[in-house]
Design a protein around this motif. Structure first.
Motif, PDB file in Angstrom:
ATOM      1  N   ARG A 329       8.582 -18.370 -16.686  1.00 62.62           N
ATOM      2  CA  ARG A 329       9.455 -17.897 -16.590  1.00 62.62           C
ATOM      3  C   ARG A 329      11.007 -17.554 -16.005  1.00 62.62           C
ATOM      4  NH1 ARG A 329       8.173 -14.630 -12.018  1.00 62.62           N
ATOM      5  NH2 ARG A 329       9.411 -13.244 -12.634  1.00 62.62           N
ATOM      6  N   LYS A 330      11.184 -18.492 -16.463  1.00 61.62           N
ATOM      7  CA  LYS A 330      12.816 -18.732 -17.066  1.00 61.62           C
ATOM      8  C   LYS A 330      12.857 -18.043 -18.401  1.00 61.62           C
ATOM      9  CE  LYS A 330      13.316 -22.766 -15.081  1.00 61.62           C
ATOM     10  NZ  LYS A 330      13.456 -24.801 -15.616  1.00 61.62           N
ATOM     11  N   LEU A 331      11.758 -17.942 -19.464  1.00 64.88           N
ATOM     12  CA  LEU A 331      11.906 -16.918 -20.391  1.00 64.88           C
ATOM     13  C   LEU A 331      12.335 -15.784 -19.955  1.00 64.88           C
ATOM     14  CD1 LEU A 331      12.067 -17.045 -23.718  1.00 64.88           C
ATOM     15  CD2 LEU A 331       9.434 -16.945 -23.610  1.00 64.88           C
ATOM     16  N   ALA A 332      10.871 -15.212 -19.130  1.00 64.24           N
ATOM     17  CA  ALA A 332      11.024 -13.481 -18.940  1.00 64.24           C
ATOM     18  C   ALA A 332      12.200 -13.515 -17.933  1.00 64.24           C
ATOM     19  CB  ALA A 332       9.829 -13.760 -18.716  1.00 64.24           C
ATOM     20  N   ASP A 333      12.449 -14.073 -17.494  1.00 59.54           N
ATOM     21  CA  ASP A 333      13.895 -13.659 -16.663  1.00 59.54           C
ATOM     22  C   ASP A 333      14.904 -13.725 -17.686  1.00 59.54           C
ATOM     23  OD1 ASP A 333      12.458 -13.522 -14.189  1.00 59.54           O
ATOM     24  OD2 ASP A 333      13.085 -15.553 -13.860  1.00 59.54           O
ATOM     25  N   THR A 334      15.323 -14.091 -18.604  1.00 60.08           N
ATOM     26  CA  THR A 334      16.338 -14.379 -19.086  1.00 60.08           C
ATOM     27  C   THR A 334      16.122 -14.122 -20.217  1.00 60.08           C
ATOM     28  OG1 THR A 334      16.282 -17.160 -18.954  1.00 60.08           O
ATOM     29  CG2 THR A 334      17.267 -15.929 -21.022  1.00 60.08           C
ATOM     30  N   ILE A 335      15.222 -13.211 -20.675  1.00 61.71           N
ATOM     31  CA  ILE A 335      15.705 -12.118 -21.570  1.00 61.71           C
ATOM     32  C   ILE A 335      15.215 -11.174 -21.402  1.00 61.71           C
ATOM     33  CG2 ILE A 335      13.215 -10.957 -23.112  1.00 61.71           C
ATOM     34  CD1 ILE A 335      12.926 -13.215 -24.396  1.00 61.71           C
ATOM     35  N   PHE A 336      14.545 -10.311 -19.897  1.00 59.37           N
ATOM     36  CA  PHE A 336      14.404  -8.902 -19.240  1.00 59.37           C
ATOM     37  C   PHE A 336      15.385  -9.412 -17.695  1.00 59.37           C
ATOM     38  CE2 PHE A 336      10.565 -10.025 -21.515  1.00 59.37           C
ATOM     39  CZ  PHE A 336      10.861  -8.278 -22.381  1.00 59.37           C
ATOM     40  N   SER A 337      16.806 -10.412 -18.236  1.00 59.10           N
ATOM     41  CA  SER A 337      18.214  -9.815 -16.834  1.00 59.10           C
ATOM     42  C   SER A 337      18.153  -8.128 -16.736  1.00 59.10           C
ATOM     43  CB  SER A 337      19.142 -10.610 -17.615  1.00 59.10           C
ATOM     44  OG  SER A 337      19.000 -10.708 -18.624  1.00 59.10           O
ATOM     45  N   GLY A 338      18.374  -8.362 -15.168  1.00 55.64           N
ATOM     46  CA  GLY A 338      18.489  -7.561 -14.651  1.00 55.64           C
ATOM     47  C   GLY A 338      17.290  -6.296 -14.465  1.00 55.64           C
ATOM     48  N   TYR A 339      16.217  -6.656 -15.161  1.00 56.19           N
ATOM     49  CA  TYR A 339      15.260  -6.013 -14.224  1.00 56.19           C
ATOM     50  C   TYR A 339      13.870  -7.204 -13.903  1.00 56.19           C
ATOM     51  CZ  TYR A 339      17.221  -2.272 -17.718  1.00 56.19           C
ATOM     52  OH  TYR A 339      17.858  -1.169 -18.006  1.00 56.19           O
ATOM     53  N   PRO A 340      14.294  -7.269 -13.182  1.00 56.79           N
ATOM     54  CA  PRO A 340      13.258  -8.173 -11.875  1.00 56.79           C
ATOM     55  C   PRO A 340      11.970  -8.098 -11.879  1.00 56.79           C
ATOM     56  CG  PRO A 340      14.882  -7.254 -10.803  1.00 56.79           C
ATOM     57  CD  PRO A 340      15.378  -6.680 -11.670  1.00 56.79           C
ATOM     58  N   SER A 341      11.695  -6.707 -11.433  1.00 54.09           N
ATOM     59  CA  SER A 341      10.446  -6.580 -11.205  1.00 54.09           C
ATOM     60  C   SER A 341       9.327  -6.162 -12.944  1.00 54.09           C
ATOM     61  CB  SER A 341      10.122  -4.997 -10.687  1.00 54.09           C
ATOM     62  OG  SER A 341      10.924  -4.057 -10.962  1.00 54.09           O
ATOM     63  N   LEU A 342      10.634  -5.988 -13.605  1.00 45.95           N
ATOM     64  CA  LEU A 342       9.846  -6.111 -14.982  1.00 45.95           C
ATOM     65  C   LEU A 342       9.650  -7.246 -16.170  1.00 45.95           C
ATOM     66  CD1 LEU A 342       8.670  -4.271 -17.493  1.00 45.95           C
ATOM     67  CD2 LEU A 342      11.142  -4.227 -18.536  1.00 45.95           C
ATOM     68  N   SER A 343      10.305  -8.377 -15.286  1.00 44.91           N
ATOM     69  CA  SER A 343       9.936  -9.469 -15.790  1.00 44.91           C
ATOM     70  C   SER A 343       8.691 -10.019 -14.866  1.00 44.91           C
ATOM     71  CB  SER A 343      11.775 -10.269 -15.264  1.00 44.91           C
ATOM     72  OG  SER A 343      11.343 -12.125 -15.325  1.00 44.91           O
ATOM     73  N   ASP A 344       9.040 -10.438 -13.873  1.00 47.29           N
ATOM     74  CA  ASP A 344       7.760 -10.684 -12.883  1.00 47.29           C
ATOM     75  C   ASP A 344       6.581 -10.712 -13.035  1.00 47.29           C
ATOM     76  OD1 ASP A 344       6.860 -11.988 -10.200  1.00 47.29           O
ATOM     77  OD2 ASP A 344       6.261 -10.269  -9.469  1.00 47.29           O
ATOM     78  N   SER A 345       6.463  -8.892 -13.293  1.00 49.77           N
ATOM     79  CA  SER A 345       5.306  -7.736 -13.915  1.00 49.77           C
ATOM     80  C   SER A 345       5.086  -8.648 -15.519  1.00 49.77           C
ATOM     81  CB  SER A 345       5.668  -6.072 -14.220  1.00 49.77           C
ATOM     82  OG  SER A 345       3.920  -5.689 -14.918  1.00 49.77           O
ATOM     83  N   LEU A 346       5.774  -9.131 -16.253  1.00 49.07           N
ATOM     84  CA  LEU A 346       5.257  -9.576 -17.479  1.00 49.07           C
ATOM     85  C   LEU A 346       5.373 -10.827 -17.873  1.00 49.07           C
ATOM     86  CD1 LEU A 346       8.860  -7.887 -20.519  1.00 49.07           C
ATOM     87  CD2 LEU A 346       5.793  -7.788 -20.172  1.00 49.07           C
ATOM     88  N   PHE A 347       5.839 -11.418 -16.751  1.00 49.05           N
ATOM     89  CA  PHE A 347       5.594 -13.156 -16.710  1.00 49.05           C
ATOM     90  C   PHE A 347       3.798 -12.879 -15.508  1.00 49.05           C
ATOM     91  CE2 PHE A 347       4.872 -16.413 -12.827  1.00 49.05           C
ATOM     92  CZ  PHE A 347       4.581 -17.595 -14.213  1.00 49.05           C
ATOM     93  N   SER A 348       3.600 -11.966 -15.067  1.00 53.13           N
ATOM     94  CA  SER A 348       2.050 -12.800 -13.968  1.00 53.13           C
ATOM     95  C   SER A 348       0.554 -11.928 -14.730  1.00 53.13           C
ATOM     96  CB  SER A 348       2.472 -11.892 -12.909  1.00 53.13           C
ATOM     97  OG  SER A 348       3.921 -12.242 -11.885  1.00 53.13           O
ATOM     98  N   ASN A 349       1.226 -11.202 -15.808  1.00 56.30           N
ATOM     99  CA  ASN A 349      -0.181 -10.092 -17.066  1.00 56.30           C
ATOM    100  C   ASN A 349      -0.381 -11.633 -17.733  1.00 56.30           C
ATOM    101  OD1 ASN A 349      -0.203  -8.147 -14.990  1.00 56.30           O
ATOM    102  ND2 ASN A 349       1.680  -7.102 -16.597  1.00 56.30           N
ATOM    103  N   LEU A 350       0.777 -12.177 -18.160  1.00 53.65           N
ATOM    104  CA  LEU A 350       0.735 -12.481 -19.590  1.00 53.65           C
ATOM    105  C   LEU A 350       0.206 -14.172 -19.125  1.00 53.65           C
ATOM    106  CD1 LEU A 350       1.689 -13.392 -22.076  1.00 53.65           C
ATOM    107  CD2 LEU A 350       3.803 -13.761 -22.208  1.00 53.65           C
ATOM    108  N   THR A 351       0.940 -14.842 -17.920  1.00 50.30           N
ATOM    109  CA  THR A 351       0.281 -16.052 -17.477  1.00 50.30           C
ATOM    110  C   THR A 351      -0.852 -16.360 -16.504  1.00 50.30           C
ATOM    111  OG1 THR A 351       1.858 -16.269 -15.916  1.00 50.30           O
ATOM    112  CG2 THR A 351       2.262 -17.207 -17.446  1.00 50.30           C
ATOM    113  N   ARG A 352      -1.612 -14.570 -16.230  1.00 49.58           N
ATOM    114  CA  ARG A 352      -2.949 -14.836 -15.604  1.00 49.58           C
ATOM    115  C   ARG A 352      -3.712 -14.514 -16.748  1.00 49.58           C
ATOM    116  NH1 ARG A 352      -6.312 -11.432 -13.737  1.00 49.58           N
ATOM    117  NH2 ARG A 352      -7.379 -11.688 -11.912  1.00 49.58           N
ATOM    118  N   GLY A 353      -3.590 -14.157 -17.386  1.00 47.99           N
ATOM    119  CA  GLY A 353      -4.723 -13.726 -18.609  1.00 47.99           C
ATOM    120  C   GLY A 353      -5.168 -15.887 -19.313  1.00 47.99           C
TER     121      GLY A 353
END
Length: 697
Positions: A329-353
């Motif tokens: 979660r912190k990794l996605a938020d840090t790399i894609f800072s400024g794009y919270p919806s994108l960060s949340d989508s990437l994190f959710s799709n990755l971890t949900r799998g």
């Protein structure tokens, strides 16, 4: 327009007239002011200039002397032909300087209306030169010789990233302004190709930086005593928030992601992130010992193989729930800072799998073939699902948490149902023991040992979990659930023992105990000797009672009332044993028939001693081979036997021994003294058959 770094020549100077003379003195380089001179200085300057121009022969006459001082190439540098004004050295046109021109150009476009720009915009010549410099920069970066070890961006990454940003803006603006102008199509296509090439390079660098993740051991925490210094510890703790990346690498990843997204390459950036991180996660899971196994593969596996897969699954699930998800979660938020919806989508799709993959394994195990030895591994999985989900709530969105809770609940319910069925299957295992061979020497039956050790371990290690499973999942009914026994009543059955109300799990324990009792009772009938069947029941009953009393959890589940009733059953078997064995022996010491007409009948007395001796020897020979493994029960039996036999024998012997003739007759009929009887009784139930005759000297 391209900058003109050469000063323009004076037009009056080229004409060669008087006006030209004055302009030589008065003209300046662009951007400078004319020097202020007095009238006398101006007249002197005019005379000097006039002489120089009107008398070129004198200058030629002194040419040899001048050439000794100035070389021809120096003259050329200062102005070419004689009399021309000198120009400053030409400034090199670099990517940095060109970038400034591009910045101004883009600024003019952005501040003007689209109609005005499209009507009067001309493409400056420096754009082509700028594109050349950018392509040259990309070629240098793509060269293997210039690749920086460790996948770090080059030192001048700021200028390159700025160029990437400008190329993206150029393409966006020019393609919009000249969308219907085919004359500028080649230029726009070139800008597009350069942008694609730059983004491709950034994507490769992005992927390489992500692949350089260091393996982080699960649950690795820095101990206070191990830290070399407070500053270093703080840095370590800060970096440990991310799965294997230093802060410098994170900063570079963020820069690249921002440029790719703003340049219109969001999908490429996200795809690279998803694929790379997915591969790293799978590698981490493999390092933990967990391999992805399909449901079909699980169904085909032997239990010995499947059992080895469960501990790595537990380890992987705990690591993901407690370490991986928060770090990701912190990794996605840090790399894609400024794009919270994108960060949340990437994190959710990755971890949900990953999460669903782990849950699929749990469900596959839950529907595998049941057997009693699987119970404890199933309970381990149930506890893992129950105890580790709460750690993930804070890192997932509310909608995602709701979905994952539902998925986890489904898997947990499947395992819970299976646990109940396995536990109930213990009844089937007990009933299936239909062996007709009695256990030698009346010892504890293997079925009793297995059942009680199984239940004791279940209660000692999992009583709380089993209570929860029977309470929460006993009534769950699903269309695909066919495993529960048809007569299972779940928590609707209320077991009452006097004042005690037992839980569904406790009730199931009692069902098993009652069933085990009935099976043991049936097996006791296999012994022809009633006394031995009583020893068998006492052995097994005492074993059961001691196992329950020896476990606080099991005793609590069964209750004190049940234990008291069990002890009562044991006393009944004890009384039956004494009646069937030793009371018959005491019948030989019966006084009835000994007195005839007021006198002791010696033949009857001799027969009584003879019968007692023979029966006692037979009892000793037989029952010394019987086994009472519980030392307390063994001692209780011996004490109770001695209390019955020895006093009665001592009394009989004391009363009637004098009626026998001393000597040979006495030795023939009085073989045992009371002390001998006590010694022989103490040899009973050792499992070592001995004869009383061998002990006599």
């Amino acid at each position: 327009m391209e900058k003109n770094h050469m000063p323009e020549k004076s037009s009056s100077f080229n004409k060669g007239d008087d006006n030209g003379k004055n302009s030589v003195v008065g003209d300046t380089f662009p951007g400078t002011e004319s020097p202020k001179c007095s009238n006398e200085e101006k007249s002197a300057a005019a005379e000097i200039t006039e002489v120089e121009i009107e008398k070129p022969e004198e200058l030629k006459a002194g040419q040899t002397e001048i050439e000794e001082i100035e070389k021809p190439e120096e003259k050329q540098k200062e102005g070419g032909e004689l009399g021309e004004p000198t120009s400053p050295p030409e400034i090199e046109y670099t990517l940095e300087t060109a970038s400034e021109d591009i910045e101004r150009f883009l600024s003019n476009i952005c501040t003007s209306k689209e109609e005005e720009v499209g009507a009067g915009l001309e493409i400056p010549e420096f754009i082509e030169k700028y594109l050349d410099l950018v392509e040259e920069k990309i070629s240098k970066l793509e060269s293997p010789e210039t690749k920086v070890k460790g996948c770090q961006l080059p030192e001048d990454d700021a200028s390159f990233l700025k160029a990437v940003d400008q190329i993206s803006k150029l393409y966006t603006n020019l393609s919009t302004v000249f969308k219907l102008d085919s004359n500028h199509g080649p230029l726009i296509d070139r800008i597009c190709r350069i942008q694609q090439r730059a983004m491709s390079y950034l994507e490769d660098e992005f992927r390489s930086l992500l692949e350089e993740s260091r393996t982080v051991e699960p649950y690795q925490k820095q101990e206070v005593g191990d830290e070399p210094g407070q500053d270093q510890s703080a840095e370590s703790n800060e970096e440990s928030n991310f799965p294997g990346y230093s802060l410098e690498v994170l900063a570079n990843l963020n820069k690249i992601a921002m440029k790719m997204i703003s340049g219109g390459y969001e999908s490429e950036c996200c795809e690279a992130y998803m694929i790379t991180r997915r591969n790293i996660i799978e590698k981490t899971l493999r390092n933990l010992g967990f391999e992805k196994i399909s449901i079909d593969e699980v169904q085909k596996m032997q239990w010995e193989s499947l059992e080895r897969e469960i501990p790595p699954w537990i380890k992987a699930f705990k690591h993901c729930a407690n370490v991986y998800f928060s770090g990701e979660r912190k990794l996605a938020d840090t790399i894609f800072s400024g794009y919270p919806s994108l960060s949340d989508s990437l994190f959710s799709n990755l971890t949900r799998g990953v999460f669903i993959e782990l849950l699929n394994f749990a469900e596959a195990v839950a529907i595998s073939k049941r057997s009693t030895e699987k119970l404890f591994k199933f309970l381990d999985m149930y506890e893992t699902l129950r105890d580790n989900l709460s750690a993930t709530v804070s890192v997932f969105s509310e909608e995602c948490v709701k979905e994952l809770k539902a998925e986890t609940s489904t898997a947990r319910c499947r395992i819970g149902e299976t646990v109940i069925c396995i536990f109930c299957d213990l009844e089937n295992s007990i009933m299936s023991d239909t062996g007709k061979t009695p256990v030698p020497a009346g010892a504890v039956h293997p079925l009793t040992r297995y059942t009680m050790n199984y239940l004791k371990y279940a209660c000692d290690e999992y009583k709380g979990t089993l209570e929860q499973v029977f309470k929460e999942h006993a009534k769950i009914e699903r269309a695909d659930s066919t495993s529960r026994p048809r007569d299972y009543e779940g928590d609707s059955q209320n077991y009452n023992n006097d004042e005690e109300n037992h839980s569904p799990f406790s009730g199931q324990l009692m069902r098993i105990m009652d069933l085990l009792d009935s099976i043991l009772e049936a097996k006791s009938k296999l012994y022809k000797d009633v006394s031995l069947s009583c020893i068998f029941m006492m052995n097994n009953g005492r074993y059961i009672l001691q196992k329950i009393k020896g476990s606080a959890e099991t005793r609590q589940a069964m209750g004190d009332t049940w234990c008291r009733k069990r002890s009562s059953y044991l006393r009944n078997y004890h009384q039956t044993y004494k009646r069937e064995t030793w009371m018959k022996l005491l019948g030989c010491l019966n006084l009835e028939g000994l007195n005839v007409n007021g006198k002791v009948a010696k033949p009857v007395l001799k027969e009584r001693f003879k019968s007692f001796n023979a029966m006692f020897e037979e009892i000793h020979k037989t029952q010394s081979s019987w086994v009472v493994s519980d030392k307390q029960l063994q001692s209780e039996l011996r004490v109770s036997i001695s209390a019955i036999v020895i006093p009665a024998y001592r009394s009989f012997l004391g009363r009637f021994s004098g009626y026998l003739d001393p000597g040979r007759q006495t030795e023939k009929y009085i073989k045992f003294q009371p002390e001998d009887i006590e010694t022989y009784i103490d040899e009973l139930f050792d499992g070592n058959p001995t004869s009383t005759t061998k002990r006599k000297t």
